[in-house]
Design a protein around this motif. Structure first.
Motif, PDB file in Angstrom:
ATOM      1  N   GLN A  15      -9.114  12.066  -1.604  1.00  0.00           N
ATOM      2  CA  GLN A  15      -8.441  12.308  -0.329  1.00  0.00           C
ATOM      3  C   GLN A  15      -8.928  11.351   0.742  1.00  0.00           C
ATOM      4  OE1 GLN A  15      -5.978  14.776  -0.004  1.00  0.00           O
ATOM      5  NE2 GLN A  15      -5.567  13.724   1.927  1.00  0.00           N
ATOM      6  N   GLU A  16     -10.239  11.056   0.725  1.00  0.00           N
ATOM      7  CA  GLU A  16     -10.791  10.145   1.717  1.00  0.00           C
ATOM      8  C   GLU A  16     -10.174   8.761   1.590  1.00  0.00           C
ATOM      9  OE1 GLU A  16     -12.500  11.765  -0.540  1.00  0.00           O
ATOM     10  OE2 GLU A  16     -13.948  13.123   0.404  1.00  0.00           O
ATOM     11  N   ILE A  17     -10.071   8.263   0.343  1.00  0.00           N
ATOM     12  CA  ILE A  17      -9.513   6.925   0.101  1.00  0.00           C
ATOM     13  C   ILE A  17      -8.039   6.900   0.477  1.00  0.00           C
ATOM     14  CG2 ILE A  17      -9.011   5.199  -1.669  1.00  0.00           C
ATOM     15  CD1 ILE A  17     -11.502   6.127  -3.138  1.00  0.00           C
ATOM     16  N   GLN A  18      -7.327   7.953   0.136  1.00  0.00           N
ATOM     17  CA  GLN A  18      -5.900   8.005   0.421  1.00  0.00           C
ATOM     18  C   GLN A  18      -5.630   7.962   1.926  1.00  0.00           C
ATOM     19  OE1 GLN A  18      -3.680  10.903  -1.818  1.00  0.00           O
ATOM     20  NE2 GLN A  18      -2.068  11.040  -0.291  1.00  0.00           N
ATOM     21  N   PRO A  30       0.819  -1.220   0.000  1.00  0.00           N
ATOM     22  CA  PRO A  30       0.000   0.000   0.000  1.00  0.00           C
ATOM     23  C   PRO A  30       0.846   1.260   0.000  1.00  0.00           C
ATOM     24  CG  PRO A  30      -0.633  -1.476   1.799  1.00  0.00           C
ATOM     25  CD  PRO A  30       0.631  -1.997   1.222  1.00  0.00           C
ATOM     26  N   ARG A  31       1.987   1.224   0.703  1.00  0.00           N
ATOM     27  CA  ARG A  31       2.871   2.386   0.779  1.00  0.00           C
ATOM     28  C   ARG A  31       3.407   2.744  -0.603  1.00  0.00           C
ATOM     29  NH1 ARG A  31       4.238   1.456   5.564  1.00  0.00           N
ATOM     30  NH2 ARG A  31       4.443   3.232   6.952  1.00  0.00           N
ATOM     31  N   CYS A  32       3.889   1.736  -1.319  1.00  0.00           N
ATOM     32  CA  CYS A  32       4.412   1.968  -2.663  1.00  0.00           C
ATOM     33  C   CYS A  32       3.310   2.457  -3.595  1.00  0.00           C
ATOM     34  CB  CYS A  32       5.039   0.688  -3.218  1.00  0.00           C
ATOM     35  SG  CYS A  32       6.584   0.207  -2.414  1.00  0.00           S
ATOM     36  N   PHE A  33       2.107   1.922  -3.416  1.00  0.00           N
ATOM     37  CA  PHE A  33       0.986   2.350  -4.252  1.00  0.00           C
ATOM     38  C   PHE A  33       0.696   3.830  -4.070  1.00  0.00           C
ATOM     39  CE2 PHE A  33      -3.601   3.233  -4.467  1.00  0.00           C
ATOM     40  CZ  PHE A  33      -3.824   2.978  -5.821  1.00  0.00           C
ATOM     41  N   HIS A  47       0.796   9.084  -6.262  1.00  0.00           N
ATOM     42  CA  HIS A  47       0.966  10.526  -6.054  1.00  0.00           C
ATOM     43  C   HIS A  47       1.917  11.129  -7.075  1.00  0.00           C
ATOM     44  CE1 HIS A  47       1.384  14.366  -3.974  1.00  0.00           C
ATOM     45  NE2 HIS A  47       2.698  14.206  -4.024  1.00  0.00           N
ATOM     46  N   ASN A  48       3.026  10.436  -7.349  1.00  0.00           N
ATOM     47  CA  ASN A  48       4.050  11.006  -8.222  1.00  0.00           C
ATOM     48  C   ASN A  48       3.750  10.809  -9.706  1.00  0.00           C
ATOM     49  OD1 ASN A  48       6.430  12.003  -6.442  1.00  0.00           O
ATOM     50  ND2 ASN A  48       5.792  10.086  -5.496  1.00  0.00           N
TER      51      ASN A  48
END
Length: 314
Positions: A274-277, A258-261, A266-267
């Motif tokens: 924003q809610e999902i993020q 999830p972190r890499c996703f 983002h990049n």
């Protein structure tokens, strides 16, 4: 409190989960309280068991203790504030407090990444160099390695936070943080001046290096372990190695995927609500911390045997 020239913000406003109806504030605060207690109790139990039972004073369990400590500190730094945000509608966070929280949030994330690297290295050496394992991987070497993970990360994060503090926070972009805790991206996007983009790029480079460098070795290590397992002739040996590595691979995936996703999305400019993020960030921040004690403590044969022996001891 350290502030840079041009800074006139005294506090930030913590949104928490964007768009959440006030009707759910109570249930969310209770849920987060249970998450907090589960993390603290579960990981504290892991630390206590490994500390008190001398037969568990081994390199692998020293790594487990350090992982548990990062989970405890991360929970203490982040969850009480977001719980108070929904319990008492306490949305304000002082300028200095927010930067302090950011420092520990990113420090614990980076240390966790390095601890997972040590865990993968431990399994790699145990499988590929079993005869040299006792001399290379011992309590002293692992303790030194863990100590360096903490110290070097704390020193590095001083530079990251200090760099963010050089920006003036003049209030042009507001003072609202659409998140459950203060992180580098949420804070620096409120900065003013021409240096904001540069600060973000430097921080991103450091974050990706701290994330991808350990991940690359972790992938190589576990891939090598799987190759070694395939080559084993005895089914019992294959099962023993896989039963040890499978939980570690699961936790590593739970932490990194999830972190890499989020970083990649983002990049690459992918549009994520924003809610999902925020939900994704909260899941990869706290779910591994809840699951770790279940896997590393209650599902580990040595710990289960040690606990059963202590229960039956006169």
């Amino acid at each position: 409190m350290l502030v840079s020239n041009g800074t006139n913000l005294k506090h930030f406003v913590m949104v928490g989960f964007p768009g959440l109806s006030s009707a759910y504030f109570g249930p969310v605060s209770v849920l987060l309280l249970f998450v907090f207690l589960a993390i603290i109790v579960g990981n504290a139990f892991t630390v206590a068991v490994i500390y008190l039972i001398k037969s568990l004073h081994k390199p692998t369990y020293i790594i487990f203790v350090n992982l548990a400590m990062t989970d405890i500190i991360f929970a203490i730094v982040t969850l009480p504030k977001v719980i108070s945000r929904y319990w008492w509608d306490d949305t304000l966070t002082l300028f200095g407090t927010c930067f302090t929280q950011m420092y520990f949030v990113h420090s614990m994330g980076s240390i966790t990444s390095l601890i997972l690297l040590l865990m993968a290295l431990d399994r790699f050496i145990a499988v590929w160099f079993p005869l040299r394992y006792p001399t290379v991987v011992n309590n002293r070497s692992i303790s030194i390695a863990c100590f360096l993970c903490w110290c070097l990360t704390f020193i590095r994060m001083v530079g990251v936070v200090s760099h963010a503090l050089t920006l003036p926070y003049c209030g042009i972009h507001g003072n609202i943080i659409p998140h459950c805790y203060c992180d580098h991206l949420s804070i620096t996007q409120l900065g003013c001046g021409n240096e904001v983009k540069y600060v973000k790029v430097v921080s991103l480079g450091i974050a990706l290096f701290g994330l991808l460098m350990p991940l690359a070795f972790i992938i190589f290590s576990y891939f090598s372990v799987i190759v070694a397992v395939i080559k084993m002739s005895q089914a019992e040996s294959r099962y023993r190695v896989l039963s040890t590595c499978a939980p570690q691979i699961f936790i590593t995936c739970l932490y990194y995927v999830p972190r890499c996703f989020v970083y990649i999305a983002h990049n690459l400019g992918l549009k994520i609500g924003q809610e999902i993020q925020v939900v994704i960030v909260m899941l990869y921040s706290f779910v591994p911390a809840i699951v770790n004690p279940l896997i590393y403590c209650f599902k580990t044969k040595d710990i289960k045997d040690a606990l059963s022996q202590s229960d039956t001891a006169p």
